[in-house]
Design a protein around this motif. Structure first.
Motif, PDB file in Angstrom:
ATOM      1  N   ALA A   1       0.837  -1.203   0.000  1.00  0.00           N
ATOM      2  CA  ALA A   1       0.000   0.000   0.000  1.00  0.00           C
ATOM      3  C   ALA A   1       0.874   1.256   0.000  1.00  0.00           C
ATOM      4  O   ALA A   1       0.593   2.231  -0.706  1.00  0.00           O
ATOM      5  CB  ALA A   1      -0.926   0.003   1.212  1.00  0.00           C
ATOM      6  N   ALA A   2       1.969   1.216   0.784  1.00  0.00           N
ATOM      7  CA  ALA A   2       2.852   2.387   0.863  1.00  0.00           C
ATOM      8  C   ALA A   2       3.528   2.641  -0.476  1.00  0.00           C
ATOM      9  O   ALA A   2       3.594   3.781  -0.961  1.00  0.00           O
ATOM     10  CB  ALA A   2       3.907   2.167   1.951  1.00  0.00           C
ATOM     11  N   ALA A   3       4.022   1.565  -1.088  1.00  0.00           N
ATOM     12  CA  ALA A   3       4.717   1.736  -2.371  1.00  0.00           C
ATOM     13  C   ALA A   3       3.734   2.045  -3.490  1.00  0.00           C
ATOM     14  O   ALA A   3       4.067   2.754  -4.445  1.00  0.00           O
ATOM     15  CB  ALA A   3       5.504   0.460  -2.699  1.00  0.00           C
TER      16      ALA A   3
ATOM     17  N   LEU B   1      -5.374  10.614   3.093  1.00  0.00           N
ATOM     18  CA  LEU B   1      -5.406   9.237   3.603  1.00  0.00           C
ATOM     19  C   LEU B   1      -6.111   9.220   4.949  1.00  0.00           C
ATOM     20  O   LEU B   1      -5.733   9.945   5.864  1.00  0.00           O
ATOM     21  CB  LEU B   1      -3.977   8.693   3.756  1.00  0.00           C
ATOM     22  CG  LEU B   1      -3.180   8.554   2.459  1.00  0.00           C
ATOM     23  CD1 LEU B   1      -1.780   8.028   2.749  1.00  0.00           C
ATOM     24  CD2 LEU B   1      -3.900   7.641   1.474  1.00  0.00           C
ATOM     25  N   LEU B   2      -7.146   8.421   5.062  1.00  0.00           N
ATOM     26  CA  LEU B   2      -7.952   8.408   6.280  1.00  0.00           C
ATOM     27  C   LEU B   2      -7.938   7.036   6.938  1.00  0.00           C
ATOM     28  O   LEU B   2      -7.780   6.016   6.267  1.00  0.00           O
ATOM     29  CB  LEU B   2      -9.402   8.760   5.946  1.00  0.00           C
ATOM     30  CG  LEU B   2      -9.670  10.141   5.345  1.00  0.00           C
ATOM     31  CD1 LEU B   2     -11.148  10.266   5.003  1.00  0.00           C
ATOM     32  CD2 LEU B   2      -9.254  11.248   6.306  1.00  0.00           C
ATOM     33  N   THR B   3      -8.133   7.041   8.246  1.00  0.00           N
ATOM     34  CA  THR B   3      -8.376   5.794   8.966  1.00  0.00           C
ATOM     35  C   THR B   3      -9.808   5.866   9.482  1.00  0.00           C
ATOM     36  O   THR B   3     -10.438   6.920   9.422  1.00  0.00           O
ATOM     37  CB  THR B   3      -7.426   5.638  10.168  1.00  0.00           C
ATOM     38  OG1 THR B   3      -7.701   6.707  11.070  1.00  0.00           O
ATOM     39  CG2 THR B   3      -5.979   5.705   9.748  1.00  0.00           C
TER      40      THR B   3
ATOM     41  N   ASP C   1      -3.904   2.487   4.524  1.00  0.00           N
ATOM     42  CA  ASP C   1      -3.660   1.044   4.726  1.00  0.00           C
ATOM     43  C   ASP C   1      -2.332   0.751   5.418  1.00  0.00           C
ATOM     44  O   ASP C   1      -2.178  -0.258   6.087  1.00  0.00           O
ATOM     45  CB  ASP C   1      -3.638   0.327   3.367  1.00  0.00           C
ATOM     46  CG  ASP C   1      -4.999   0.322   2.692  1.00  0.00           C
ATOM     47  OD1 ASP C   1      -5.991   0.049   3.368  1.00  0.00           O
ATOM     48  OD2 ASP C   1      -5.050   0.607   1.478  1.00  0.00           O
ATOM     49  N   THR C   2      -1.368   1.639   5.234  1.00  0.00           N
ATOM     50  CA  THR C   2      -0.034   1.387   5.761  1.00  0.00           C
ATOM     51  C   THR C   2       0.005   1.389   7.286  1.00  0.00           C
ATOM     52  O   THR C   2       0.811   0.698   7.892  1.00  0.00           O
ATOM     53  CB  THR C   2       0.937   2.443   5.200  1.00  0.00           C
ATOM     54  OG1 THR C   2       0.862   2.350   3.784  1.00  0.00           O
ATOM     55  CG2 THR C   2       2.359   2.215   5.633  1.00  0.00           C
ATOM     56  N   VAL C   3      -0.882   2.138   7.912  1.00  0.00           N
ATOM     57  CA  VAL C   3      -0.824   2.225   9.374  1.00  0.00           C
ATOM     58  C   VAL C   3      -1.991   1.548  10.093  1.00  0.00           C
ATOM     59  O   VAL C   3      -1.893   1.272  11.278  1.00  0.00           O
ATOM     60  CB  VAL C   3      -0.733   3.696   9.866  1.00  0.00           C
ATOM     61  CG1 VAL C   3       0.541   4.329   9.356  1.00  0.00           C
ATOM     62  CG2 VAL C   3      -1.936   4.511   9.454  1.00  0.00           C
TER      63      VAL C   3
ATOM     64  N   GLU D   1      -8.001  -4.860  12.913  1.00  0.00           N
ATOM     65  CA  GLU D   1      -9.216  -4.634  13.716  1.00  0.00           C
ATOM     66  C   GLU D   1      -9.848  -3.279  13.440  1.00  0.00           C
ATOM     67  O   GLU D   1     -11.039  -3.111  13.627  1.00  0.00           O
ATOM     68  CB  GLU D   1      -8.918  -4.696  15.227  1.00  0.00           C
ATOM     69  CG  GLU D   1      -8.258  -5.959  15.738  1.00  0.00           C
ATOM     70  CD  GLU D   1      -6.775  -6.016  15.418  1.00  0.00           C
ATOM     71  OE1 GLU D   1      -6.095  -5.041  15.715  1.00  0.00           O
ATOM     72  OE2 GLU D   1      -6.321  -7.020  14.845  1.00  0.00           O
ATOM     73  N   ILE D   2      -9.039  -2.315  13.066  1.00  0.00           N
ATOM     74  CA  ILE D   2      -9.603  -0.967  12.969  1.00  0.00           C
ATOM     75  C   ILE D   2      -9.717  -0.477  11.533  1.00  0.00           C
ATOM     76  O   ILE D   2     -10.002   0.681  11.287  1.00  0.00           O
ATOM     77  CB  ILE D   2      -8.797   0.058  13.800  1.00  0.00           C
ATOM     78  CG1 ILE D   2      -7.345   0.127  13.300  1.00  0.00           C
ATOM     79  CG2 ILE D   2      -8.852  -0.246  15.274  1.00  0.00           C
ATOM     80  CD1 ILE D   2      -6.676   1.455  13.514  1.00  0.00           C
ATOM     81  N   ARG D   3      -9.519  -1.375  10.571  1.00  0.00           N
ATOM     82  CA  ARG D   3      -9.591  -0.860   9.208  1.00  0.00           C
ATOM     83  C   ARG D   3     -10.990  -1.014   8.618  1.00  0.00           C
ATOM     84  O   ARG D   3     -11.771  -1.854   9.023  1.00  0.00           O
ATOM     85  CB  ARG D   3      -8.531  -1.520   8.324  1.00  0.00           C
ATOM     86  CG  ARG D   3      -8.700  -2.992   8.053  1.00  0.00           C
ATOM     87  CD  ARG D   3      -7.378  -3.547   7.552  1.00  0.00           C
ATOM     88  NE  ARG D   3      -7.182  -3.209   6.156  1.00  0.00           N
ATOM     89  CZ  ARG D   3      -7.442  -4.053   5.160  1.00  0.00           C
ATOM     90  NH1 ARG D   3      -7.923  -5.249   5.399  1.00  0.00           N
ATOM     91  NH2 ARG D   3      -7.240  -3.682   3.924  1.00  0.00           N
TER      92      ARG D   3
END
Ligand code: GLU
Length: 373
Positions: A79-81, A105-107, A140-142, A146-148
């Protein structure tokens, strides 16, 4: 679909299957045609936001992972790349039209914890006021499992809710919702318009239809997204994305399913303020201010008599008259300490008192009057 041409704010969700070509690289031809769609809406004065997948798929190619199953850290690395490659592709597509893209970018917390929600909303408002097209994806990177969100359909619906969009367009690999899976059931009937998401409709999107859609979300997640949008006063359109300029096709009357909103976006927002938030404190106001609120005005510091409780900027507070009667609830633009400091001041004197001003204490748009008040 007439709603699209009259909408002020449009959120378009694009899945990986649209963005990525057979070779695993961005499908630049499709993106270029879609950019014309975006430019046309922008030229009509409409604000557009994109929720774009494709980071993991592009990163997979860049990092030479092939087609094998990825571990979570590998997926996050992909996702990062891939996210930077995704943004580059969007910039290249939109730039020829003079449209600036901005990565957001949102969580899930950004769409659910109110202080972060307000922050994210303010940023997106600013971007759109500047004529920029925000391109949103999940961070997605962080995020952990459980929280995505995991799928961008629901993320797009939350974004639509956050910015008070009128229309959410889910570009899919199918031109809408059917009574059964049209690929293997000749009896399947297309549904052009849905007013209420009934258990029967839910059942149609489940079962054989659940997996329709190549991306992460099938029909079931699309319907879950539509439900969020519906309660937020936003119409959802599910239509085929794999054609050049799918928004133009939609305007020209191509097949789609439209899920109508349950109420207006403004009414939904006020219902949320009035009903779902626990007030953190109280602003006691004088009779003149109370009368002004009844006529749809904002709450100014001049009418503030007393501040009760401790609250932060952006918190929900009760607004009461001096007899303690609730007039309404709203989102305050000042924390309790600053509210105390500007109590009774004219708007023009706030800057001198605080060194900044956020305008009214509560803007009329952020105030839900108690019915009957
Ligand atoms: N956020 C993921 C990506 O960009 C996709 C999630 C989805 O397609 O629903 O790769």
């Amino acid at each position: 679909m007439s709603g699209l041409t009259s909408a002020r704010r449009v959120v378009v969700k694009l899945g990986s299957a649209l963005i990525i070509g057979e070779d695993g690289a961005p499908d630049r031809a499709w993106m270029a045609a879609f950019a014309q769609d975006v430019a046309r809406l922008r030229a009509r004065g409409q604000q557009v936001m994109l929720v774009s997948s494709g980071a993991v798929a592009l990163g997979r190619k860049r990092l030479k992972f092939g087609r094998r199953a990825l571990t979570l850290p590998e997926k996050q690395a992909a996702a990062a790349a891939g996210q930077s490659a995704l943004m580059r592709a969007w910039e290249e597509a939109l730039e020829p039209h003079g449209v600036i893209a901005a990565q957001v970018l949102l969580t899930r917390d950004d769409t659910e914890v109110r202080s972060r929600w307000l922050n994210a909303r303010a940023t997106m408002e600013t971007l759109m006021t500047l004529g920029v097209v925000p391109v949103v994806n999940e961070n997605d990177t962080v995020v952990t499992e459980e929280i995505r969100y995991g799928d961008n359909d629901r993320l797009a619906a939350r974004v639509a809710q956050m910015v008070g969009a009128d229309v959410l367009i889910l570009l899919s690999d199918i031109d809408g919702l059917y009574t059964a899976d049209p690929r293997n059931n000749p009896e399947a009937r297309h549904l052009a318009r849905i007013d209420h998401i009934t258990p029967e409709i839910e059942a149609m999107a489940g079962g054989a239809n659940a997996g329709a859609g190549v991306g992460t979300g099938g029909m079931a997640t699309k319907l879950a997204a539509a439900r969020i949008a519906q309660q937020a006063g936003c119409a959802t359109v599910i239509t085929l994305g794999r054609r050049p300029a799918p928004l133009q096709a939609l305007e020209a009357g191509e097949r789609a399913t439209v899920i109508e909103p349950a109420l207006s976006a403004k009414a939904a927002y006020k219902a949320w303020i009035g009903g779902s938030l626990a007030p953190a404190g109280t602003l006691v106001i004088d009779a003149g201010a109370a009368r002004a609120l009844m006529t749809g005005k904002s709450l100014l510091a001049a009418g503030l008599r007393r501040v009760e409780g401790q609250f932060g900027k952006g918190d929900a507070v009760l607004v009461c008259d001096e007899a303690g009667l609730e007039i309404g609830r709203g989102l305050t633009r000042y924390d309790s300490g600053d509210a105390e400091r500007i109590k009774g001041l004219k708007s023009g004197d706030i800057d001198a008192a605080l060194g900044f001003t956020e305008g009214p204490l509560i803007h009329a748009d952020d105030l839900a009057l108690r019915s009957g008040a």
